[in-house]
Enzyme design. Structure first.
Site, PDB file in Angstrom:
ATOM      1  N   CYS A  15       0.171   0.257  10.384  1.00 33.44           N
ATOM      2  CA  CYS A  15      -0.201  -0.773   9.414  1.00 33.44           C
ATOM      3  C   CYS A  15       0.982  -1.501   8.764  1.00 33.44           C
ATOM      4  O   CYS A  15       1.809  -0.885   8.095  1.00 33.44           O
ATOM      5  CB  CYS A  15      -1.063  -0.153   8.323  1.00 33.44           C
ATOM      6  SG  CYS A  15      -1.610  -1.408   7.146  1.00 33.44           S
ATOM      7  N   CYS A  48       0.126   4.856   7.034  1.00 38.62           N
ATOM      8  CA  CYS A  48      -0.548   4.650   8.327  1.00 38.62           C
ATOM      9  C   CYS A  48       0.432   3.997   9.318  1.00 38.62           C
ATOM     10  O   CYS A  48       0.933   2.894   9.045  1.00 38.62           O
ATOM     11  CB  CYS A  48      -1.783   3.781   8.152  1.00 38.62           C
ATOM     12  SG  CYS A  48      -2.858   4.365   6.821  1.00 38.62           S
ATOM     13  N   CYS A 104     -16.305  -9.423   5.256  1.00 43.64           N
ATOM     14  CA  CYS A 104     -15.754  -8.093   5.024  1.00 43.64           C
ATOM     15  C   CYS A 104     -14.498  -8.248   4.172  1.00 43.64           C
ATOM     16  O   CYS A 104     -13.550  -8.925   4.576  1.00 43.64           O
ATOM     17  CB  CYS A 104     -15.440  -7.442   6.363  1.00 43.64           C
ATOM     18  SG  CYS A 104     -14.809  -5.781   6.168  1.00 43.64           S
ATOM     19  N   CYS A 143     -19.781   1.423   8.413  1.00 40.53           N
ATOM     20  CA  CYS A 143     -19.002   0.817   9.498  1.00 40.53           C
ATOM     21  C   CYS A 143     -17.779   1.706   9.677  1.00 40.53           C
ATOM     22  O   CYS A 143     -17.002   1.875   8.730  1.00 40.53           O
ATOM     23  CB  CYS A 143     -18.598  -0.599   9.089  1.00 40.53           C
ATOM     24  SG  CYS A 143     -17.442  -1.370  10.226  1.00 40.53           S
ATOM     25  N   CYS A 149       0.833  -1.208   0.000  1.00 46.22           N
ATOM     26  CA  CYS A 149       0.000   0.000   0.000  1.00 46.22           C
ATOM     27  C   CYS A 149       0.868   1.258   0.000  1.00 46.22           C
ATOM     28  O   CYS A 149       1.905   1.324   0.663  1.00 46.22           O
ATOM     29  CB  CYS A 149      -0.923  -0.011   1.214  1.00 46.22           C
ATOM     30  SG  CYS A 149      -2.040   1.402   1.230  1.00 46.22           S
ATOM     31  N   CYS A 200     -19.472  -6.687   3.210  1.00 50.70           N
ATOM     32  CA  CYS A 200     -18.871  -5.402   3.550  1.00 50.70           C
ATOM     33  C   CYS A 200     -17.574  -5.271   2.765  1.00 50.70           C
ATOM     34  O   CYS A 200     -16.928  -6.278   2.465  1.00 50.70           O
ATOM     35  CB  CYS A 200     -18.595  -5.370   5.053  1.00 50.70           C
ATOM     36  SG  CYS A 200     -17.689  -3.914   5.598  1.00 50.70           S
ATOM     37  N   ARG A 216     -18.115  -3.445  17.603  1.00 50.28           N
ATOM     38  CA  ARG A 216     -17.357  -4.644  17.247  1.00 50.28           C
ATOM     39  C   ARG A 216     -16.009  -4.708  17.952  1.00 50.28           C
ATOM     40  O   ARG A 216     -15.193  -3.789  17.846  1.00 50.28           O
ATOM     41  CB  ARG A 216     -17.138  -4.699  15.727  1.00 50.28           C
ATOM     42  CG  ARG A 216     -16.379  -5.947  15.274  1.00 50.28           C
ATOM     43  CD  ARG A 216     -16.406  -6.124  13.771  1.00 50.28           C
ATOM     44  NE  ARG A 216     -17.778  -6.149  13.305  1.00 50.28           N
ATOM     45  CZ  ARG A 216     -18.268  -5.336  12.370  1.00 50.28           C
ATOM     46  NH1 ARG A 216     -17.490  -4.472  11.780  1.00 50.28           N
ATOM     47  NH2 ARG A 216     -19.535  -5.411  12.012  1.00 50.28           N
TER      48      ARG A 216
HETATM   49  S1  SF4 Z   1      -4.374   0.974   6.822  1.00 48.51           S
HETATM   50 FE1  SF4 Z   1      -2.721  -0.069   5.675  1.00 48.51          FE
HETATM   51  S2  SF4 Z   1      -3.714  -0.845   3.870  1.00 48.51           S
HETATM   52 FE2  SF4 Z   1      -5.107   0.691   4.715  1.00 48.51          FE
HETATM   53  S3  SF4 Z   1      -4.554   2.612   3.729  1.00 48.51           S
HETATM   54 FE3  SF4 Z   1      -3.313   2.521   5.574  1.00 48.51          FE
HETATM   55  S4  SF4 Z   1      -1.365   1.563   4.933  1.00 48.51           S
HETATM   56 FE4  SF4 Z   1      -2.882   1.148   3.335  1.00 48.51          FE
END
Ligand code: SF4
Length: 373
Positions: free
Chosen positions: A72, A69, A109, A201, A65, A141, A273
């Site tokens: 993540c 984040c 999901c 959600c 990605c 979802c 949840r």
């Molecule tokens: S949470 Fe992870 S997968 Fe989702 S946008 Fe952020 S970096 Fe990408």
């Protein structure tokens, strides 16, 4: 807020859409027994306390990605040993959905590690997945990143039941975790989903180093949406090596219980949840969360990339606590699926201007630098 219904001689709790941070903090900080009692009372007024909705999360496109984040492991810029994969074939998703259904899940999901949805073959494939799973009589979802109104309408037409798009934290703390998009983009996507019949959600993560005020701030942002999200996942951070938040201490069960109870009180109709972080909780801890108003879990041994309790373990826990899995389409009717050939909507190939603030977050930069060594 509890009010007395003189006609039916019982307490009711009404949904309030103007919660302030101070009011929510006052709830969060109540003596624990009072907080639990109030949350359990609200819970019983709006839900069957012995029924818990079970969702299965399928990572249809893992890793690689472009976003940053801080929590993540799927962000390409960090070194986290995640095995990425291209978008899953529809038949593979169907097989996983059937397995989930046979073990008690009412909802699938599907998560894709994308910044935003782009019109094209891959999105068409996701729409086919939605059609396929809706025809299995399961709630579908998706969590695919930011979407436009037209994309939300196309998902709705395919038979999508819910769209997940978490606010993650308060608007203020969001900036300490993510620099590649803004909090307003999250709200815009939720708004786009609200232009359809698809339910929303949206929740967040605790244990990212935020203050209690940020937890309350996130609940203000969610509870002042009108309507409030139909489901709110509360995640406890699972600190993954290589991510900027790898050194965060796990949140205590007491914090989790307080967060669940407060969420239940400020959003009485919502399904709350218990999401990531359940492997760090004992059964007793989870039982306390159910008592405090949690009425949904993610099942399956993995949540995208982080560990989750085994399905059999969950079923043993349900038996022990006398809980039953919720049937699908209890809260809202099953959407109808429109086949691709009969679709009213075209792929517009839009290039929406989602923000990219790119402000400096030191720990994100440090994790990226470490990955590049
Ligand atoms: S949470 Fe992870 S997968 Fe989702 S946008 Fe952020 S970096 Fe990408």
């Amino acid at each position: 807020m509890l009010i007395f219904d003189f006609t039916n001689h019982r307490f009711m709790s009404e949904t309030k859409h103007n919660w302030t941070k101070e009011e929510i903090l006052n709830i969060y900080n109540k003596p624990l027994m009072e907080l639990l009692y109030e949350a359990a009372t609200v819970h019983r007024l709006h839900h069957d306390p012995n029924t818990v909705q079970v969702s299965t999360l399928v990572s249809i496109k893992t890793g690689g990605c472009s976003e940053d984040c801080g929590y993540c492991p799927q962000a390409a810029r960090y070194n986290t040993n995640i095995e990425g994969n291209d978008l899953m074939p529809v038949q593979q998703v169907k097989a996983q959905a059937l397995r989930a259904k046979s073990s008690g899940s009412s909802r699938v999901c599907m998560g894709a590690a994308w910044r935003n949805v782009k019109d094209g073959e891959e999105f068409d494939q996701v729409l086919e997945m939605v059609r396929t799973i809706n025809k299995l009589d399961m709630e579908v979802c998706c969590t695919l990143g930011m979407i436009t109104e037209n994309q939300a309408k196309r998902l709705a037409e395919a038979g999508l039941y819910a769209y997940n798009h978490n606010l993650d934290s308060s608007e203020e703390y969001y900036k300490e975790v993510i620099s590649t998009r803004g909090f307003e983009d999250r709200l815009q996507t939720i708004d786009n989903v609200r232009k359809t019949n698809v339910t929303v959600c949206s929740g967040g993560i605790i244990g990212m180093g935020e203050k209690i005020e940020d937890r309350a701030g996130m609940l203000v942002a969610l509870s002042t949406l009108n309507p409030q999200p139909e489901s709110v996942p509360i995640n406890a951070l699972v600190a993954v090596e290589g991510t900027p938040l790898e050194d965060q201490e796990p949140v205590s069960i007491w914090e989790m219980v307080r967060m669940v109870a407060t969420t239940r009180i400020v959003m009485p109709e919502t399904q709350v949840r218990l999401s990531a972080g359940r492997t760090q909780m004992t059964r007793e801890g989870q039982a306390m969360c159910f008592f405090a108003g949690a009425n949904s879990i993610f099942a399956g041994d993995k949540l995208l990339t982080t560990p989750n309790p085994d399905v059999n373990e969950d079923m043993k826990m349900f038996e022990l606590l006398g809980l039953n899995p919720q049937k699908p389409f209890i809260k809202k009717m099953q959407p109808q699926t429109v086949e691709a050939t009969d679709s009213q909507y075209q792929a517009l190939g839009e290039k929406p201007k989602w923000t990219r603030p790119e402000h400096k977050i030191e720990r994100n930069e440090a994790a990226k630098a470490k990955a590049n060594k």
